[in-house]
Design an enzyme around this catalytic site. Structure first.
Site, PDB file in Angstrom:
ATOM      1  N   GLU A 102      -9.577   2.746  14.842  1.00 32.08           N
ATOM      2  CA  GLU A 102      -9.478   1.896  16.133  1.00 32.08           C
ATOM      3  C   GLU A 102      -7.864   1.990  16.670  1.00 32.08           C
ATOM      4  OE1 GLU A 102     -10.530   0.707  13.005  1.00 32.08           O
ATOM      5  OE2 GLU A 102     -12.743   0.545  13.819  1.00 32.08           O
ATOM      6  N   TRP A 137       0.931  -1.160   0.013  1.00 27.17           N
ATOM      7  CA  TRP A 137      -0.031  -0.225  -0.052  1.00 27.17           C
ATOM      8  C   TRP A 137       0.647   1.273   0.074  1.00 27.17           C
ATOM      9  CZ3 TRP A 137      -4.909  -0.363  -1.334  1.00 27.17           C
ATOM     10  CH2 TRP A 137      -5.389  -1.677  -1.042  1.00 27.17           C
ATOM     11  N   THR A 160      -5.920   3.265  11.393  1.00 25.21           N
ATOM     12  CA  THR A 160      -7.367   3.097  11.280  1.00 25.21           C
ATOM     13  C   THR A 160      -7.857   4.020  12.492  1.00 25.21           C
ATOM     14  OG1 THR A 160      -7.428   1.365  12.729  1.00 25.21           O
ATOM     15  CG2 THR A 160      -7.137   0.905  10.163  1.00 25.21           C
ATOM     16  N   ILE A 177     -28.947  13.605   0.358  1.00 24.05           N
ATOM     17  CA  ILE A 177     -29.554  14.639   0.106  1.00 24.05           C
ATOM     18  C   ILE A 177     -29.684  14.799  -1.509  1.00 24.05           C
ATOM     19  CG2 ILE A 177     -28.994  17.300  -0.242  1.00 24.05           C
ATOM     20  CD1 ILE A 177     -27.945  17.233   2.830  1.00 24.05           C
ATOM     21  N   GLU A 186      -2.823   5.725   7.787  1.00 26.67           N
ATOM     22  CA  GLU A 186      -2.036   6.434   8.823  1.00 26.67           C
ATOM     23  C   GLU A 186      -2.649   6.067   9.907  1.00 26.67           C
ATOM     24  OE1 GLU A 186      -0.395  10.345   7.866  1.00 26.67           O
ATOM     25  OE2 GLU A 186       0.125   9.861   6.002  1.00 26.67           O
TER      26      GLU A 186
HETATM   27  C1  LIG Z   1      -5.022   4.064  -0.217  1.00 31.72           C
HETATM   28  C2  LIG Z   1      -4.015   3.790   0.884  1.00 31.72           C
HETATM   29  C3  LIG Z   1      -2.655   4.377   0.882  1.00 31.72           C
HETATM   30  C4  LIG Z   1      -1.680   3.893   1.917  1.00 31.72           C
HETATM   31  N1  LIG Z   1      -0.472   4.728   1.950  1.00 31.72           N
HETATM   32  C5  LIG Z   1       0.637   3.859   2.732  1.00 31.72           C
HETATM   33  C6  LIG Z   1       1.807   4.461   2.682  1.00 31.72           C
HETATM   34  O1  LIG Z   1       2.197   5.402   1.738  1.00 31.72           O
HETATM   35  N2  LIG Z   1       2.758   4.130   3.345  1.00 31.72           N
HETATM   36  C7  LIG Z   1       2.584   2.959   4.171  1.00 31.72           C
HETATM   37  O2  LIG Z   1       3.308   2.576   4.900  1.00 31.72           O
HETATM   38  N3  LIG Z   1       1.266   2.561   4.511  1.00 31.72           N
HETATM   39  C8  LIG Z   1       0.209   3.117   3.479  1.00 31.72           C
HETATM   40  N4  LIG Z   1      -1.142   2.514   3.730  1.00 31.72           N
HETATM   41  C9  LIG Z   1      -1.322   1.339   4.763  1.00 31.72           C
HETATM   42  C10 LIG Z   1      -2.339   1.826   5.834  1.00 31.72           C
HETATM   43  O3  LIG Z   1      -1.769   2.645   6.848  1.00 31.72           O
HETATM   44  C11 LIG Z   1      -2.821   0.419   6.347  1.00 31.72           C
HETATM   45  O4  LIG Z   1      -4.037   0.047   5.665  1.00 31.72           O
HETATM   46  C12 LIG Z   1      -3.547   0.839   7.678  1.00 31.72           C
HETATM   47  O5  LIG Z   1      -2.536   1.141   8.668  1.00 31.72           O
HETATM   48  C13 LIG Z   1      -4.323  -0.563   8.236  1.00 31.72           C
HETATM   49  O6  LIG Z   1      -3.355  -1.588   8.296  1.00 31.72           O
HETATM   50  P1  LIG Z   1      -3.916  -2.975   7.291  1.00 31.72           P
HETATM   51  O7  LIG Z   1      -4.810  -2.567   6.049  1.00 31.72           O
HETATM   52  O8  LIG Z   1      -3.056  -3.896   7.498  1.00 31.72           O
HETATM   53  O9  LIG Z   1      -5.109  -3.388   8.190  1.00 31.72           O
HETATM   54  P2  LIG Z   1      -5.173  -4.450   9.715  1.00 31.72           P
HETATM   55  O10 LIG Z   1      -4.123  -4.051  10.459  1.00 31.72           O
HETATM   56  O11 LIG Z   1      -5.054  -5.799   8.981  1.00 31.72           O
HETATM   57  O12 LIG Z   1      -6.609  -4.160  10.372  1.00 31.72           O
HETATM   58  C14 LIG Z   1      -7.583  -4.586  10.017  1.00 31.72           C
HETATM   59  C15 LIG Z   1      -8.880  -4.130  10.734  1.00 31.72           C
HETATM   60  O13 LIG Z   1      -8.530  -4.578  12.161  1.00 31.72           O
HETATM   61  C16 LIG Z   1      -8.529  -3.518  12.963  1.00 31.72           C
HETATM   62  N5  LIG Z   1      -7.835  -3.765  14.094  1.00 31.72           N
HETATM   63  C17 LIG Z   1      -6.172  -4.108  14.027  1.00 31.72           C
HETATM   64  N6  LIG Z   1      -5.774  -4.179  15.072  1.00 31.72           N
HETATM   65  C18 LIG Z   1      -6.639  -3.904  15.969  1.00 31.72           C
HETATM   66  C19 LIG Z   1      -6.545  -3.667  17.467  1.00 31.72           C
HETATM   67  N7  LIG Z   1      -5.511  -4.087  18.381  1.00 31.72           N
HETATM   68  N8  LIG Z   1      -7.767  -3.450  18.063  1.00 31.72           N
HETATM   69  C20 LIG Z   1      -8.973  -3.207  17.323  1.00 31.72           C
HETATM   70  N9  LIG Z   1      -8.906  -3.203  15.963  1.00 31.72           N
HETATM   71  C21 LIG Z   1      -7.773  -3.642  15.347  1.00 31.72           C
HETATM   72  C22 LIG Z   1      -8.236  -2.477  12.309  1.00 31.72           C
HETATM   73  O14 LIG Z   1      -8.418  -1.225  12.821  1.00 31.72           O
HETATM   74  C23 LIG Z   1      -9.021  -2.577  10.888  1.00 31.72           C
HETATM   75  O15 LIG Z   1     -10.233  -2.368  11.029  1.00 31.72           O
HETATM   76  C24 LIG Z   1      -2.020   2.852   2.856  1.00 31.72           C
HETATM   77  C25 LIG Z   1      -3.302   2.397   2.770  1.00 31.72           C
HETATM   78  C26 LIG Z   1      -4.267   2.728   1.938  1.00 31.72           C
HETATM   79  C27 LIG Z   1      -5.629   1.916   1.732  1.00 31.72           C
END
Ligand SMILES: Cc1cc2nc3c(=O)[nH]c(=O)nc-3n(C[C@H](O)[C@H](O)[C@H](O)COP(=O)(O)OP(=O)(O)OC[C@H]3O[C@@H](n4cnc5c(N)ncnc54)[C@H](O)[C@@H]3O)c2cc1C
Length: 384
Positions: free
Chosen positions: A367, A156, A365, A337, A363
């Site tokens: 959560e 990502w 979620t 709307i 940056e």
């Molecule tokens: C369009 C886009 C651009 C991005 N750009 C960058 C970038 O330039 N550089 C970079 O490094 N990253 C980037 N990201 C990554 C982004 O920061 C991650 O997607 C984000 O941090 C969540 O990680 P994950 O997708 O692995 O979700 P996961 O960590 O797998 O989480 C899945 C779900 O579980 C929840 N969850 C996880 N752990 C817990 C907990 N302990 N308690 C409660 N809930 C929890 C999360 O909130 C989420 O709802 C980008 C993502 C997107 C979609």
């Protein structure tokens, strides 16, 4: 805390608003459809000083304060959130840590081309199995003479394929968790950096995001950023700062959604009068206006806080959490709307609805923001 803007802040807001309306907004729907990357517009933004806004002039930047930066991000996002994120990533997760933690040589070498817009920047933290739990990253670094060599996969990555320099996090041993992580300034123009096919995203369609595979990527010895083993702390401090930019992006998208809704509610007649003369719609517009103003105030107070010494994890997490959740509520109401027309690509709110969605995800979620805030509250509770 003074929310009156100074002359510079007012000038930046006016300048970016008129640039966004003249140069960015007219092509936003078409770029959303085609996914075309707006390289020309970013070149113009570089010339305006928008890609190194907080970088001091001695390193080629505009030398502005954080509120000027946030006002610029809001105005860009109001026109096109894809351009706003390309810009925030270069400013806040690439230039900012180099400015804070870089050596004098690193600042001169890397900030000068980034801040002038000659090249774009990015940040490589997330990995396929390490998202919210970023300390679980597995990309390895080893020493090889006068270089570090990096192996692993980064998921990502915004600006992958279009940016040259990335602040990249890697570990000397995954068993060491956070203590094993160091930060590097990685030049992506080399065979060891393989950019995969761009992600097919729901929104932000003209911003480029891709998986990046590091296959023996080489980093000169003097391009480690900060001390060995300090990378995780550096990444967290960077996110404390950069989350303000995502909150500003959310405020800008929500502002556009409110304006589109006002326009539509003024022009659309049902039951013999404009929608905004129906109290149900008028009250909804009043709620949208109030929510937006509250998010903006929280953001600006967090921006002010960020200029004071110390860490600002709780205040920036609050601003990002509230602004991104508010933005998603407002774009959903904006579609409502617009009735059936809100579901059509003919109307801007359809794009805003999709672009808003990721603000509660990247940056950190919502959560994760709550984890950050609740950890700080535990300390407060123990002191009571
Ligand atoms: C369009 C886009 C651009 C991005 N750009 C960058 C970038 O330039 N550089 C970079 O490094 N990253 C980037 N990201 C990554 C982004 O920061 C991650 O997607 C984000 O941090 C969540 O990680 P994950 O997708 O692995 O979700 P996961 O960590 O797998 O989480 C899945 C779900 O579980 C929840 N969850 C996880 N752990 C817990 C907990 N302990 N308690 C409660 N809930 C929890 C999360 O909130 C989420 O709802 C980008 C993502 C997107 C979609």
């Amino acid at each position: 805390m003074d929310f009156g803007w100074n002359e510079q802040q007012e000038m930046v807001r006016d300048m970016v608003r008129s640039f966004a309306e003249d140069r960015i907004l007219p092509g936003a729907a078409e770029r959303d459809r085609t996914g075309a990357f707006p390289a020309g517009i970013l070149g113009e933004m570089g010339e305006l000083g928008l890609l190194g806004m907080m970088v001091p002039e001695e390193y080629g930047g505009a030398g502005m304060d954080v509120l000027s930066y946030l006002l610029a991000v809001e105005e860009l996002a109001r026109a096109d959130a894809s351009i706003a994120v390309t810009m925030t990533v270069t400013n806040s997760v690439c230039c900012w840590p180099i400015l804070q933690y870089g050596t004098e040589e690193q600042k001169r070498k890397y900030l000068t081309p980034l801040a002038s817009g000659e090249v774009l920047g990015g940040f490589m933290l997330t990995e396929p199995q390490a998202g919210s739990d970023a300390a679980a990253l597995r990309t390895r670094f080893v020493e090889d003479g006068d270089h570090w060599v990096l192996e692993g996969s980064k998921a990502w990555i915004t600006n992958a394929g279009v940016a040259k320099y990335f602040v990249c996090l890697a570990t000397e041993d995954p068993a060491l968790k956070a203590q094993g992580i160091s930060a590097f300034i990685l030049d992506a123009d080399q065979p060891g950096v393989v950019v995969n096919r761009p992600e097919e995203k729901m929104g932000l369609r003209s911003s480029k995001t891709a998986m990046v595979t590091l296959e023996g990527a080489r980093v000169p010895r003097d391009a480690m950023l900060g001390a060995q083993g300090s990378g995780f702390r550096l990444a967290l401090a960077t996110l404390d700062h950069s989350r303000l930019g995502i909150a500003a992006q959310a405020v800008g998208i929500a502002q556009a959604a409110l304006e589109e809704s006002l326009r539509y509610a003024r022009d659309r007649q049902q039951f013999g009068r404009p929608l905004y003369r129906h109290q149900g719609i008028a009250f909804r517009l009043a709620e949208m206006d109030t929510e937006l103003a509250a998010a903006r105030a929280l953001l600006w107070s967090a921006a002010w806080e960020s200029t004071r010494p110390g860490r600002h994890s709780r205040t920036s997490a609050r601003a990002k959490l509230h602004a991104s959740e508010m933005c998603n509520r407002i774009v959903a109401w904006a579609v409502q709307i617009h009735g059936g027309y809100g579901f059509s690509k003919e109307y801007t709110v359809e794009r805003l609805y999709r672009d808003a969605r990721v603000t509660t995800v990247y940056e950190g979620t919502s959560e994760v923001q709550k984890i950050v805030i609740s950890r700080a509250l535990r300390e407060v509770a123990e002191g009571l």
